[in-house]
Design a protein around this motif. Structure first.
Motif, PDB file in Angstrom:
ATOM      1  N   ALA A  39       0.854  -1.204   0.000  1.00  0.00           N
ATOM      2  CA  ALA A  39       0.000   0.000   0.000  1.00  0.00           C
ATOM      3  C   ALA A  39       0.883   1.244   0.000  1.00  0.00           C
ATOM      4  O   ALA A  39       2.054   1.194   0.400  1.00  0.00           O
ATOM      5  CB  ALA A  39      -0.905   0.002   1.225  1.00  0.00           C
ATOM      6  N   ILE A  40       0.280   2.328  -0.479  1.00  0.00           N
ATOM      7  CA  ILE A  40       0.976   3.625  -0.468  1.00  0.00           C
ATOM      8  C   ILE A  40       0.115   4.573   0.371  1.00  0.00           C
ATOM      9  O   ILE A  40      -1.095   4.693   0.128  1.00  0.00           O
ATOM     10  CB  ILE A  40       1.113   4.187  -1.906  1.00  0.00           C
ATOM     11  CG1 ILE A  40       1.851   3.169  -2.797  1.00  0.00           C
ATOM     12  CG2 ILE A  40       1.818   5.536  -1.901  1.00  0.00           C
ATOM     13  CD1 ILE A  40       1.740   3.442  -4.292  1.00  0.00           C
ATOM     14  N   VAL A  41       0.727   5.221   1.356  1.00  0.00           N
ATOM     15  CA  VAL A  41      -0.023   6.184   2.169  1.00  0.00           C
ATOM     16  C   VAL A  41       0.372   7.576   1.713  1.00  0.00           C
ATOM     17  O   VAL A  41       1.527   7.988   1.877  1.00  0.00           O
ATOM     18  CB  VAL A  41       0.321   6.063   3.674  1.00  0.00           C
ATOM     19  CG1 VAL A  41      -0.652   6.899   4.501  1.00  0.00           C
ATOM     20  CG2 VAL A  41       0.310   4.636   4.103  1.00  0.00           C
ATOM     21  N   VAL A  42      -0.574   8.276   1.118  1.00  0.00           N
ATOM     22  CA  VAL A  42      -0.290   9.652   0.684  1.00  0.00           C
ATOM     23  C   VAL A  42      -0.597  10.561   1.873  1.00  0.00           C
ATOM     24  O   VAL A  42      -1.750  10.696   2.282  1.00  0.00           O
ATOM     25  CB  VAL A  42      -1.139  10.039  -0.547  1.00  0.00           C
ATOM     26  CG1 VAL A  42      -0.803  11.460  -0.999  1.00  0.00           C
ATOM     27  CG2 VAL A  42      -0.922   9.045  -1.678  1.00  0.00           C
ATOM     28  N   CYS A  43       0.458  11.147   2.450  1.00  0.00           N
ATOM     29  CA  CYS A  43       0.289  11.932   3.681  1.00  0.00           C
ATOM     30  C   CYS A  43       0.080  13.410   3.367  1.00  0.00           C
ATOM     31  O   CYS A  43       0.665  13.939   2.415  1.00  0.00           O
ATOM     32  CB  CYS A  43       1.529  11.784   4.549  1.00  0.00           C
ATOM     33  SG  CYS A  43       1.802  10.084   5.046  1.00  0.00           S
ATOM     34  N   LYS A  44      -0.722  14.045   4.189  1.00  0.00           N
ATOM     35  CA  LYS A  44      -0.984  15.484   4.034  1.00  0.00           C
ATOM     36  C   LYS A  44      -0.500  16.254   5.254  1.00  0.00           C
ATOM     37  O   LYS A  44      -0.345  17.469   5.202  1.00  0.00           O
ATOM     38  CB  LYS A  44      -2.495  15.715   3.872  1.00  0.00           C
ATOM     39  CG  LYS A  44      -3.033  15.233   2.544  1.00  0.00           C
ATOM     40  CD  LYS A  44      -2.593  16.164   1.434  1.00  0.00           C
ATOM     41  CE  LYS A  44      -3.323  15.875   0.161  1.00  0.00           C
ATOM     42  NZ  LYS A  44      -3.014  16.851  -0.882  1.00  0.00           N
ATOM     43  N   THR A  45      -0.353  15.546   6.378  1.00  0.00           N
ATOM     44  CA  THR A  45       0.047  16.210   7.622  1.00  0.00           C
ATOM     45  C   THR A  45       1.097  15.359   8.332  1.00  0.00           C
ATOM     46  O   THR A  45       1.266  14.176   8.036  1.00  0.00           O
ATOM     47  CB  THR A  45      -1.156  16.352   8.584  1.00  0.00           C
ATOM     48  OG1 THR A  45      -1.584  15.030   8.945  1.00  0.00           O
ATOM     49  CG2 THR A  45      -2.324  17.099   7.962  1.00  0.00           C
ATOM     50  N   GLU A  46       1.745  16.007   9.308  1.00  0.00           N
ATOM     51  CA  GLU A  46       2.728  15.320  10.151  1.00  0.00           C
ATOM     52  C   GLU A  46       2.066  14.141  10.875  1.00  0.00           C
ATOM     53  O   GLU A  46       2.638  13.063  11.013  1.00  0.00           O
ATOM     54  CB  GLU A  46       3.212  16.345  11.180  1.00  0.00           C
ATOM     55  CG  GLU A  46       4.586  16.112  11.667  1.00  0.00           C
ATOM     56  CD  GLU A  46       5.104  17.317  12.436  1.00  0.00           C
ATOM     57  OE1 GLU A  46       4.460  17.735  13.421  1.00  0.00           O
ATOM     58  OE2 GLU A  46       6.161  17.827  12.044  1.00  0.00           O
ATOM     59  N   GLN A  47       0.814  14.385  11.318  1.00  0.00           N
ATOM     60  CA  GLN A  47       0.061  13.353  12.035  1.00  0.00           C
ATOM     61  C   GLN A  47      -0.165  12.125  11.141  1.00  0.00           C
ATOM     62  O   GLN A  47      -0.070  10.987  11.604  1.00  0.00           O
ATOM     63  CB  GLN A  47      -1.288  13.964  12.499  1.00  0.00           C
ATOM     64  CG  GLN A  47      -2.098  13.090  13.432  1.00  0.00           C
ATOM     65  CD  GLN A  47      -1.318  12.750  14.718  1.00  0.00           C
ATOM     66  OE1 GLN A  47      -0.485  13.530  15.165  1.00  0.00           O
ATOM     67  NE2 GLN A  47      -1.559  11.561  15.252  1.00  0.00           N
ATOM     68  N   ASP A  48      -0.452  12.362   9.847  1.00  0.00           N
ATOM     69  CA  ASP A  48      -0.628  11.244   8.896  1.00  0.00           C
ATOM     70  C   ASP A  48       0.637  10.373   8.855  1.00  0.00           C
ATOM     71  O   ASP A  48       0.568   9.148   8.828  1.00  0.00           O
ATOM     72  CB  ASP A  48      -0.876  11.758   7.465  1.00  0.00           C
ATOM     73  CG  ASP A  48      -2.270  12.367   7.284  1.00  0.00           C
ATOM     74  OD1 ASP A  48      -3.108  12.208   8.199  1.00  0.00           O
ATOM     75  OD2 ASP A  48      -2.496  12.988   6.228  1.00  0.00           O
ATOM     76  N   VAL A  49       1.790  11.041   8.837  1.00  0.00           N
ATOM     77  CA  VAL A  49       3.060  10.307   8.760  1.00  0.00           C
ATOM     78  C   VAL A  49       3.228   9.453  10.024  1.00  0.00           C
ATOM     79  O   VAL A  49       3.569   8.268   9.957  1.00  0.00           O
ATOM     80  CB  VAL A  49       4.260  11.284   8.599  1.00  0.00           C
ATOM     81  CG1 VAL A  49       5.578  10.513   8.525  1.00  0.00           C
ATOM     82  CG2 VAL A  49       4.092  12.166   7.364  1.00  0.00           C
ATOM     83  N   ALA A  50       2.920  10.055  11.179  1.00  0.00           N
ATOM     84  CA  ALA A  50       3.046   9.323  12.449  1.00  0.00           C
ATOM     85  C   ALA A  50       2.114   8.107  12.453  1.00  0.00           C
ATOM     86  O   ALA A  50       2.510   7.012  12.866  1.00  0.00           O
ATOM     87  CB  ALA A  50       2.733  10.255  13.612  1.00  0.00           C
ATOM     88  N   GLU A  51       0.879   8.290  11.969  1.00  0.00           N
ATOM     89  CA  GLU A  51      -0.088   7.172  11.934  1.00  0.00           C
ATOM     90  C   GLU A  51       0.422   6.063  11.012  1.00  0.00           C
ATOM     91  O   GLU A  51       0.306   4.882  11.324  1.00  0.00           O
ATOM     92  CB  GLU A  51      -1.466   7.649  11.436  1.00  0.00           C
ATOM     93  CG  GLU A  51      -2.204   8.591  12.368  1.00  0.00           C
ATOM     94  CD  GLU A  51      -2.582   7.954  13.711  1.00  0.00           C
ATOM     95  OE1 GLU A  51      -2.385   6.736  13.886  1.00  0.00           O
ATOM     96  OE2 GLU A  51      -3.041   8.713  14.589  1.00  0.00           O
ATOM     97  N   ALA A  52       0.974   6.443   9.881  1.00  0.00           N
ATOM     98  CA  ALA A  52       1.475   5.451   8.914  1.00  0.00           C
ATOM     99  C   ALA A  52       2.612   4.634   9.531  1.00  0.00           C
ATOM    100  O   ALA A  52       2.670   3.413   9.373  1.00  0.00           O
ATOM    101  CB  ALA A  52       1.934   6.153   7.645  1.00  0.00           C
TER     102      ALA A  52
END
Ligand SMILES: Cc1cc2nc3c(=O)[nH]c(=O)nc-3n(C[C@H](O)[C@H](O)[C@H](O)COP(=O)(O)OP(=O)(O)OC[C@H]3O[C@@H](n4cnc5c(N)ncnc54)[C@H](O)[C@@H]3O)c2cc1C
Length: 365
Positions: A39-52
């Motif tokens: 899967a590819i996680v397209v992040c929009k925020t710092e929080q998205d990166v942490a969740e990924a």
């Protein structure tokens, strides 16, 4: 994947093989690299990166981080793991008084110059505007301002990092000094940088861009004279040379097709008029085939080589350091170029300040 999806911000998203965007997002610059992430996680925020990051740990998935996707070895795309895509986190903000740029991890060099030049400022980056600032800065970063201001990593003053535990921390000379040391040249894998802070310097808006092409048969004379020039020149001048056989490409004038040449490109960082006098001899190292040296906007110089980078091609490259540029070395490099099975190019990044112990040579096909 659904649990991760629910934790992402409004425009953050998870892409899997069945999603329309999958092929476009997994493909990096080097078309020779074909890998298929789970899967590819397209992040929009710092929080998205942490969740990924937390999700990948929980599911025991290998992580790769993609910024500009320019790493020729393809380290930004994993096979069957989780690709964390920062390419939509590209904001750049300038604090003019402090001369600091806050740059998100997915910005390209072009994004950085575009914003910093509004203030007549710049931080040293690289020579192709589509390269990602993240991979470049984490690995060093060599460009046209290096003689005067050092590498990109030398100008990093702080960074926001997501650690392997998914924690958000700020690293600088005073906080997590060891991690700050590691991300200034140590490459990826020390955490994911979501925002960089870079020192800015007054540059441009117009600069003298050196751009001369010599015939390959004059290589020894060109490099010998260049070596003598580097003994005397100030740190206002940074120079690169490239040895290559010009491809019969439509954007290259016909008289250059299949001709072996040496290109000398660079910049004088100072008054362009003064620069013209100080760099005149670089235009007379031998009889030039083309001399396009001119005063141009710094932003234009920073994207001048973009057209030389084909949008869909297979690449292989390697880099070496040499302490001197001897005739024997030039003969060896010439034979590499002559015997290459594919169109090849050798870049010599001559470096005045460190020249006695370092001449980085990049060789790519
Ligand atoms: C056409 C071209 C021109 C180039 N010109 C120059 C040049 O002039 N000067 C120079 O110094 N180099 C140059 N390079 C080399 C380039 O700097 C490196 O390949 C660099 O790694 C590219 O960064 P990227 O973000 O585009 O790459 P990516 O492939 O996205 O990332 C490179 C590596 O860094 C990791 N990474 C990416 N983002 C992050 C992040 N936010 N946090 C943690 N790790 C991360 C990735 O996982 C990967 O391992 C050039 C490369 C190409 C293909």
């Amino acid at each position: 994947m659904e649990t991760l999806m629910k934790k992402l911000s409004e425009h953050g998203r998870v892409i899997v093989q069945e999603t329309a965007e999958y092929d476009e997002k997994r493909q990096i610059f080097n078309k020779g690299i074909q890998r298929f992430p789970a899967a590819i996680v397209v992040c929009k925020t710092e929080q998205d990166v942490a969740e990924a990051v937390r999700f990948a740990r929980q599911e025991d998935l290998e992580i790769s981080v993609r910024a500009g996707g320019h790493h020729v070895a393809g380290t930004s795309v994993t096979h069957k793991g989780l690709m964390i895509d920062l390419s939509e986190m590209k904001k750049v903000r300038v604090e003019e008084k402090q001369k600091i740029a806050f740059v998100q991890g997915g910005a390209t060099l072009g994004d950085v110059d575009q914003e910093t030049q509004k203030y007549g400022l710049a931080t040293p980056t690289g020579t192709v505007s589509e390269t990602g600032i993240a991979g470049l800065a984490l690995g060093g970063g060599l460009g046209y301002l290096r003689a005067k201001y050092g590498l990109t990593c030398d100008n990093m003053v702080a960074a926001n990092v997501i650690t392997a535990e998914g924690e958000q921390i700020r690293v600088s000379e005073d906080h997590y000094e060891d991690l700050f040391w590691a991300i200034r040249g140590g490459g990826g894998n020390f955490g994911i940088v979501t925002t960089f802070e870079f020192q800015l310097h007054p540059v441009g808006p117009e600069v003298l861009a050196i751009d001369v092409m010599y015939d390959y048969k004059d290589a020894k004379q060109v490099y010998q004279k260049l070596d003598e020039y580097l003994d005397k020149v100030s740190n206002d001048v940074s120079l690169n040379t490239m040895m290559m056989t010009m491809p019969p490409a439509p954007f290259i004038p016909e008289f250059l097709h299949n001709r072996s040449v040496i290109t000398l490109t660079g910049m004088y960082d100072g008054d362009p008029k003064e620069g013209e006098a100080l760099t005149q001899s670089l235009r007379e190292l031998a009889e030039p085939i083309v001399d396009a040296t001119a005063v141009i906007p710094y932003k234009k110089l920073q994207s001048k080589l973009d057209t030389m980078v084909p949008p869909a091609a297979n690449f292989y490259g390697t880099s070496l350091y040499f302490s001197e540029l001897s005739n024997g070395l030039l003969d060896e490099l010439s034979s590499v170029l002559d015997n290459a099975e594919f169109p090849a190019m050798i870049q010599l990044w001559v470096y005045r300040r460190l020249r006695r112990n370092m001449i980085p040579i990049t060789y790519s096909i």
